[in-house]
Design a protein around this motif. Sequence first.
Motif, short mmCIF file in Angstrom:
data_model
loop_
_atom_site.label_atom_id
_atom_site.label_comp_id
_atom_site.label_asym_id
_atom_site.label_seq_id
_atom_site.Cartn_x
_atom_site.Cartn_y
_atom_site.Cartn_z
N LYS A 157 1.10 -1.18 0.12
CA LYS A 157 0.00 0.05 0.05
C LYS A 157 0.79 1.14 0.07
O LYS A 157 1.81 1.33 0.94
CB LYS A 157 -1.02 -0.21 1.27
CG LYS A 157 -2.09 -0.98 1.08
CD LYS A 157 -3.14 -0.82 2.14
CE LYS A 157 -4.36 -1.64 1.96
NZ LYS A 157 -4.21 -2.97 2.14
N THR A 171 -5.54 9.01 -9.27
CA THR A 171 -6.04 7.42 -9.34
C THR A 171 -5.43 6.96 -10.61
O THR A 171 -5.83 5.63 -10.82
CB THR A 171 -7.52 7.11 -9.12
OG1 THR A 171 -8.13 7.89 -10.12
CG2 THR A 171 -7.94 7.57 -7.85
N GLU A 396 -6.18 3.20 -11.38
CA GLU A 396 -6.14 2.28 -9.85
C GLU A 396 -7.72 2.05 -9.89
O GLU A 396 -8.41 2.80 -10.54
CB GLU A 396 -5.91 3.36 -8.73
CG GLU A 396 -5.75 2.81 -7.44
CD GLU A 396 -4.47 1.64 -7.38
OE1 GLU A 396 -4.62 0.90 -6.59
OE2 GLU A 396 -3.56 2.04 -7.91
N ASP A 397 -8.17 1.11 -9.09
CA ASP A 397 -9.30 0.85 -8.91
C ASP A 397 -10.02 2.05 -7.85
O ASP A 397 -9.62 1.82 -6.55
CB ASP A 397 -9.73 -0.54 -8.31
CG ASP A 397 -11.10 -0.94 -7.94
OD1 ASP A 397 -12.14 0.01 -8.37
OD2 ASP A 397 -11.55 -2.02 -7.14
N SER A 400 -11.55 0.63 -4.40
CA SER A 400 -10.84 0.04 -3.50
C SER A 400 -11.07 0.54 -2.02
O SER A 400 -11.07 1.77 -2.17
CB SER A 400 -9.50 0.04 -3.99
OG SER A 400 -8.73 1.31 -3.60
N VAL A 433 3.37 -0.85 -10.08
CA VAL A 433 2.30 -1.67 -10.38
C VAL A 433 2.94 -2.90 -11.03
O VAL A 433 2.48 -4.26 -11.05
CB VAL A 433 0.98 -1.31 -11.24
CG1 VAL A 433 0.14 -2.18 -11.51
CG2 VAL A 433 0.51 -0.16 -10.33
N GLN A 440 -1.13 -1.26 -4.16
CA GLN A 440 -2.11 -0.29 -4.21
C GLN A 440 -1.73 1.19 -4.04
O GLN A 440 -0.77 1.39 -3.28
CB GLN A 440 -3.34 -0.62 -3.58
CG GLN A 440 -4.03 -1.70 -3.43
CD GLN A 440 -5.11 -2.09 -2.39
OE1 GLN A 440 -6.08 -1.24 -2.59
NE2 GLN A 440 -4.87 -3.01 -1.74
#
Length: 478
Positions: A157, A171, A396-397, A400, A433, A440
């Motif tokens: 993270k 993001t 990014e999601d 999340s 990534v 994340q």
Amino acid sequence: MKQPTTERVLSIFSELNQIPRPSHHEERVADYLCRFAERLGLDYERDEQNCVVIRKPATAGHEQAEPIVLLNHMDMVCVGMANPLADPVHAYVEDGWMKAHGTSLGADNGIGLSMALAVLEDDSIVHPALEVMTTTNEEDGMSGAANLSADFLKGRKVINLDSEDYDTITTGAAGATLQLHRLPMTPQPAPGGKHRWYRISIGGGLGGHSGVDINKGRCSAVIPAWAVLAAILNDYDCQVASIHVGEANASIASTAELVVCVPSGEASEFVKAQQESMNEWLHEEYGQTDPNIRCTIEKCTPQDTVIPDETLEALMNCLEQTPQGVVKMSQTMQDTVETSNNVGRISTESDHILISTHTRSFIDADMAQLSQDIANTFAAYGATSETIMTAPAWQEDQHSPFLGLTSDTFFDVLGWRPRMVAMHFVLEAGFFVQKYTGIQMASIGPRIVEPHSTSERIEMKTIDDIWQVLIEMLKRLA
């Protein structure tokens, strides 16, 4: 317990700004980071690229929490510096903003790095195990992130403090390809007889970041440099000795300097006509975006050599066929540039003319195609192209739990929720990534305006706000 303030953040930033840190020359900053860790008795690693990770154990009682990475880069774009390898940044505060005297400020990304180091130093801040990760050459190739070993980081993270949009969580970021094109040249002796030599200077443009500012309609000095060359080569028996445009590969060029000579009989007409017509055109085209941009023509010292006509013609054709600015807007992300290209620098060298292009896109295939098209254009005129860096796009999601915690922390600390947006700048996230499975990332930061320019500034209040958000996030993650 008294809440930690930004006083130490700002003093660390002041220390960093005494250390010259252009891309590719970060050794002294890496030394500073290692000494910082040693002073605190913390473990650290430094790799061959001078990337440094400093590890701090979790606050007592929170050892079972998942480790957190605080990510920054140590280099800066040194715009306006006469000697980037020696000159410090002279910062000052005015009307609630921190600025620099005549140079870029280095808040990108020095202020985020200062926050991370201040967290390491302050034992009153509750946090999980921390890895403060600082990369090199982020601004001009991202070779630091690209070459990290697979075991350099343990955490999955990441709080990325390299962000300039205070009211957003970044993001996603565009991918980028940086290319250097070399147009071969054999300089020729300067013409004899009666000639007058002039320096044509274009300055006063705002310039800016070639990603986030690319859609603001600003004048890249590449365009008026091309225009004035086209005009004088068309109308005069002119020779060009040197061309220097732009300050950095990742910046919109704000300055240009051309040294030319014309036959003495045409000299007075040349100076008056070109200076007046260029300034009139600049005012009409860029008066709203770059009100201070100007063209000046002054006498200068004669040069020994000039650029051959065929080389100059090849350069002009290449620039005419190379996109400058926005290529395509996104159809899925409102008001977001999808694909762009920026010609950052043009420079005459001893045996070639160097041209840099920075191509960005959220679609990796489109970025690859446009980069190849540009390289093909230069190849058609005998130039070679070298890819210095290709960074993948990243998304990014937005749903999340990690981004949800980030948004909730903003709301609870500051009373409002940040937007979640993808930005048309390049972040190292794509490399992380790819390299570290399951990683994340939430990218946050204070408000930085006009990065990569002499107008770079940071809003002081937002430094404190992001600092409080960061402290609370670490507490919740612990």
